[in-house]
Design a protein around this motif. Structure first.
Motif, PDB file in Angstrom:
ATOM      1  N   ALA A 184       0.833  -1.204   0.000  1.00  0.00           N
ATOM      2  CA  ALA A 184       0.000   0.000   0.000  1.00  0.00           C
ATOM      3  C   ALA A 184       0.868   1.254   0.000  1.00  0.00           C
ATOM      4  O   ALA A 184       0.555   2.258  -0.662  1.00  0.00           O
ATOM      5  CB  ALA A 184      -0.923   0.000   1.224  1.00  0.00           C
ATOM      6  N   VAL A 185       1.962   1.217   0.733  1.00  0.00           N
ATOM      7  CA  VAL A 185       2.862   2.376   0.796  1.00  0.00           C
ATOM      8  C   VAL A 185       3.467   2.649  -0.587  1.00  0.00           C
ATOM      9  O   VAL A 185       3.504   3.793  -1.051  1.00  0.00           O
ATOM     10  CB  VAL A 185       3.975   2.138   1.840  1.00  0.00           C
ATOM     11  N   LEU A 186       3.916   1.577  -1.255  1.00  0.00           N
ATOM     12  CA  LEU A 186       4.531   1.765  -2.573  1.00  0.00           C
ATOM     13  C   LEU A 186       3.499   2.257  -3.593  1.00  0.00           C
ATOM     14  O   LEU A 186       3.794   3.115  -4.422  1.00  0.00           O
ATOM     15  CB  LEU A 186       5.187   0.465  -3.038  1.00  0.00           C
ATOM     16  N   GLN A 187       2.302   1.700  -3.503  1.00  0.00           N
ATOM     17  CA  GLN A 187       1.236   2.157  -4.415  1.00  0.00           C
ATOM     18  C   GLN A 187       0.949   3.640  -4.202  1.00  0.00           C
ATOM     19  O   GLN A 187       0.749   4.403  -5.155  1.00  0.00           O
ATOM     20  CB  GLN A 187      -0.057   1.350  -4.181  1.00  0.00           C
ATOM     21  N   ALA A 188       0.931   4.054  -2.926  1.00  0.00           N
ATOM     22  CA  ALA A 188       0.662   5.462  -2.615  1.00  0.00           C
ATOM     23  C   ALA A 188       1.811   6.353  -3.086  1.00  0.00           C
ATOM     24  O   ALA A 188       1.596   7.460  -3.588  1.00  0.00           O
ATOM     25  CB  ALA A 188       0.430   5.634  -1.117  1.00  0.00           C
ATOM     26  N   ALA A 189       3.048   5.855  -2.920  1.00  0.00           N
ATOM     27  CA  ALA A 189       4.206   6.624  -3.386  1.00  0.00           C
ATOM     28  C   ALA A 189       4.098   6.862  -4.893  1.00  0.00           C
ATOM     29  O   ALA A 189       4.359   7.961  -5.389  1.00  0.00           O
ATOM     30  CB  ALA A 189       5.494   5.885  -3.046  1.00  0.00           C
ATOM     31  N   LEU A 190       3.660   5.824  -5.604  1.00  0.00           N
ATOM     32  CA  LEU A 190       3.487   5.937  -7.048  1.00  0.00           C
ATOM     33  C   LEU A 190       2.420   6.992  -7.372  1.00  0.00           C
ATOM     34  O   LEU A 190       2.627   7.895  -8.173  1.00  0.00           O
ATOM     35  CB  LEU A 190       3.075   4.574  -7.620  1.00  0.00           C
ATOM     36  N   ARG A 231      13.839  -7.004  -1.568  1.00  0.00           N
ATOM     37  CA  ARG A 231      12.548  -7.435  -2.084  1.00  0.00           C
ATOM     38  C   ARG A 231      11.640  -6.228  -2.399  1.00  0.00           C
ATOM     39  O   ARG A 231      10.957  -6.187  -3.416  1.00  0.00           O
ATOM     40  CB  ARG A 231      11.866  -8.329  -1.055  1.00  0.00           C
ATOM     41  N   HIS A 232      11.664  -5.257  -1.496  1.00  0.00           N
ATOM     42  CA  HIS A 232      10.817  -4.080  -1.695  1.00  0.00           C
ATOM     43  C   HIS A 232      11.379  -3.162  -2.777  1.00  0.00           C
ATOM     44  O   HIS A 232      10.622  -2.489  -3.479  1.00  0.00           O
ATOM     45  CB  HIS A 232      10.649  -3.326  -0.370  1.00  0.00           C
ATOM     46  N   LEU A 233      12.693  -3.152  -2.921  1.00  0.00           N
ATOM     47  CA  LEU A 233      13.295  -2.383  -4.013  1.00  0.00           C
ATOM     48  C   LEU A 233      12.853  -2.963  -5.349  1.00  0.00           C
ATOM     49  O   LEU A 233      12.512  -2.244  -6.284  1.00  0.00           O
ATOM     50  CB  LEU A 233      14.821  -2.412  -3.909  1.00  0.00           C
ATOM     51  N   PHE A 234      12.860  -4.287  -5.424  1.00  0.00           N
ATOM     52  CA  PHE A 234      12.429  -4.982  -6.629  1.00  0.00           C
ATOM     53  C   PHE A 234      10.990  -4.590  -6.964  1.00  0.00           C
ATOM     54  O   PHE A 234      10.653  -4.289  -8.112  1.00  0.00           O
ATOM     55  CB  PHE A 234      12.538  -6.490  -6.398  1.00  0.00           C
ATOM     56  N   ARG A 235      10.163  -4.580  -5.938  1.00  0.00           N
ATOM     57  CA  ARG A 235       8.756  -4.230  -6.145  1.00  0.00           C
ATOM     58  C   ARG A 235       8.604  -2.772  -6.558  1.00  0.00           C
ATOM     59  O   ARG A 235       7.795  -2.442  -7.432  1.00  0.00           O
ATOM     60  CB  ARG A 235       7.964  -4.517  -4.856  1.00  0.00           C
ATOM     61  N   ALA A 236       9.402  -1.889  -5.940  1.00  0.00           N
ATOM     62  CA  ALA A 236       9.358  -0.463  -6.300  1.00  0.00           C
ATOM     63  C   ALA A 236       9.683  -0.307  -7.790  1.00  0.00           C
ATOM     64  O   ALA A 236       9.017   0.433  -8.519  1.00  0.00           O
ATOM     65  CB  ALA A 236      10.333   0.330  -5.443  1.00  0.00           C
ATOM     66  N   ARG A 237      10.699  -1.047  -8.220  1.00  0.00           N
ATOM     67  CA  ARG A 237      11.099  -0.973  -9.626  1.00  0.00           C
ATOM     68  C   ARG A 237       9.977  -1.473 -10.528  1.00  0.00           C
ATOM     69  O   ARG A 237       9.668  -0.880 -11.561  1.00  0.00           O
ATOM     70  CB  ARG A 237      12.347  -1.828  -9.832  1.00  0.00           C
TER      71      ARG A 237
END
Length: 591
Positions: free
Chosen positions: A503-509, A529-535
């Motif tokens: 949810a945090v990454l989606q919101a950042a996007l 793992r989260h860096l991969f997802r951010a990318r």
DNA sequence: GCCGTTTTCGGCCCGACTGTTTTCAGTCG
């Protein structure tokens, strides 16, 4: 339920089924599925919503059903059934060095032992040594394992391990017969922590192998020798760091380097690929299998059987499987073999592509060096820009800045801009996210900053929904640029706070906010793992040191491994942009 | 339990070392 939690439940299930004596291939199937789950970057809930669980490798009807049950109910009925028969503590017992499922079962069935404490008591009373299959040596080993288990649950920080390792390397390198000595294992894969160290020594011929092993086991810093054979030795240093040494000839060195670099999961996939091509991969090389099925079986037990077609270098090994070289940081079975197969490996970001550091502290809050000193140090590193980002007022222990003191600091920043040429100094602040998600400085002050970092430094123990909403509230603020050390973890010291990172990454996007990879070796936050997802999502990442003194600006060199482990390319990292590019991003919401 | 460009049945990654064994099981990486 998060993927990692699902993986943990399935792992417990597999452990207990193994102790129960289930079909080993069934256990393997569970482990395959666990590998898939823990390597997956997308949330399983998303996959389940698409009804695509059984499309995932190693996940069929049954395990797919278990995952569905966990997602829907948070429970796993088959695990409840198994734990009714096998005590769940037994899974912990297999974590002890030298105790596997078979021994755990025996200890439980014959001595009613289920915990390390009970095992220790039984061992000291002589009840363990009396069991068939156990002897005095086993008892000693078990007691040591219990001791290690208690005092040393955490792994070593990579940066820490290298300090313990260096004197040993110097000692072993002194042996004349050694042509090459390299560290493989998770260290070479750039992992944030290492459990042990794998050393590979290249020795020509057989003559001096014994001398090499001798030098290794007699190093003064060795606390005890676990094993010492012809090609493999294992010791524990006085620091508690376990070190393995393998001795190899030149024809096998590349295969061994690949094999012992791992990861285990990567190796399994590589061997499966080899098998499909009629090849066999081991630490000795890549071999063509001959007379498959026709032999008496002995041919398969000879590790050198068949014709060796590769082994001297890693490039050769990959080449034999029609693959390009895969960088060690990617070898986690997260799709790197498929990407290599398709010529789609990422062009990983390099430390020298970074053009600036956007998170650091000075004497204005809890840093040790002045604004000018930090600016000069950044200039000397060749950066085009940097940001001074001391704490805001809520962090009183760090002497966080009030709006008044912040304005005073700006005067000093202006002076530094005059004094230190060749670098752009941004005025920033690491602004606290308060308990309700509001920011620790008024909007008019934030508007005068060049760059706004936001972070959580308090109320770590909120429940996941509340903590997530707190951070989402901050991300919605129109003046926020970067969310720093997003999970708040301190390796081996503090767990991440409860957070729905998806949810945090989606919101950042959605709100055009970047996320930080904080390269402090204790943080390394975000992790791979989260860096991969951010990318994957397209959320920009900033790689910053959070330096509290000039020397800590060098943290970037260790931290870059983490970015590469997350498959980041230069284009995914905001601070690889040049000065104009960064300026444009900072002005992204204007006009 | 999962899987299939030789297979829907019969496979499933590979080898070193130790300890307690009289020829090998268990564990580890």
């Amino acid at each position: 339920m998060e993927n990692i939690e699902i993986a943990r439940r399935l792992e417990e299930l597999a452990d207990l089924l193994e102790i129960q004596g289930a079909n080993p291939f069934r256990i393997r199937a569970y482990r395959n599925a666990i590998r898939t789950v823990s390597g997956l970057t997308r949330p399983l809930s998303e996959v389940a919503a698409e009804d695509a669980l059984t499309d995932l490798p190693g996940i069929g009807k049954d395990i797919g059903g278990y995952i569905g049950e966990l997602l829907d109910t948070g429970k796993l009925s088959i695990l409840d059934e198994v734990t009714a028969e096998v005590p769940r503590e037994l899974a912990t017992l297999t974590r002890l060095d030298g105790v596997g499922p078979k021994k755990a079962r025996k200890l439980w069935k014959e001595l009613d032992v289920t915990t390390p404490d009970e095992l220790e008591a039984a061992a000291k009373e002589g009840r363990v040594a009396a069991l068939s299959g156990f002897g005095q040596k086993s008892v000693e080993k078990i007691l040591r394992a219990i001791e290690d288990f208690r005092k040393h649950q955490g792994r070593f920080l990579r940066a820490e391990a290298v300090q313990y390792l260096r004197p040993l390397l110097v000692h072993v390198e002194g042996v004349e017969a050694i042509r090459r000595l390299e560290v493989a294992g998770s260290y070479r894969r750039g992992k944030e922590t290492v459990g042990d160290i794998d050393l590979l020594a290249l020795v020509e011929g057989d003559d001096d192998r014994a001398g090499v092993m001798e030098a290794f086991t007699t190093f003064p810093g060795v606390d005890r020798i676990e094993m010492s054979g012809e090609t493999r030795g294992s010791v524990v240093l006085t620091s508690g760091l376990p070190v393995d040494l393998r001795i190899l000839g030149p024809e096998s060195y590349g295969a061994a380097l690949h094999y012992f670099t791992g990861s285990k999961e990567h190796n399994v996939e590589i061997r499966k690929r080899a098998q499909k091509r009629g090849l066999r991969v081991s630490e000795y090389g890549v071999f063509e299998e001959e007379g498959k099925g026709g032999d008496d079986g002995d041919a398969n037990s000879d590790p050198h059987a068949g014709r060796r077609i590769a082994g001297a270098t890693e490039e050769e090994v990959f080449g034999a499987l029609d693959l390009p070289f895969i960088p060690p940081v990617l070898r986690e079975n997260r799709g790197e073999i498929q990407a290599a197969d398709q010529g789609a490996l990422p062009k990983l970001v390099e430390a020298d592509q970074l053009r600036g550091d956007l998170h650091m502290h000075t004497t204005w809050s809890d840093g040790r060096d002045s604004v000018r000193a930090m600016a000069e140090a950044c200039r000397d590193r060749g950066y085009a820009y940097m940001a001074i980002t001391d704490h805001s007022q809520a962090v009183t222990v760090a002497r966080g800045l009030t709006p008044e003191r912040l304005r005073e600091q700006w005067v000093e920043i202006d002076e530094a801009r005059d004094q230190v040429e060749g670098i752009q100094i941004l005025r920033g602040c690491e602004v606290d996210i308060l308990k309700d998600g509001s920011l620790d400085l008024p909007d008019d002050v934030l508007a005068e900053l060049d760059i706004v970092l936001v972070a959580v430094h308090s109320h770590f123990d909120l429940d996941q929904a509340t903590q997530t909403e707190r951070i989402l509230t901050a991300l919605r603020h129109p003046l926020v640029d970067i969310l720093v050390h997003p999970t708040g973890r301190l390796i081996n010291r503090r767990e991440p706070y409860a957070l729905d990172m998806e949810a945090v990454l989606q919101a950042a996007l959605e709100h055009d906010v970047a996320v930080e990879l904080n390269t402090n070796p204790r943080r390394l936050d975000l992790h791979d793992r989260h860096l991969f997802r951010a990318r994957e999502l397209g959320v920009p990442v900033v790689i910053s040191t959070d330096a509290h003194r000039t020397a800590q600006l060098a943290y970037v060199d260790e931290g870059i491994h983490q970015a590469r482990r997350g498959w980041l390319e230069a284009g995914d990292v905001l601070n690889t942009r040049d000065r104009d590019g960064m300026q444009a991003w900072l002005k992204r919401r204007e006009g």
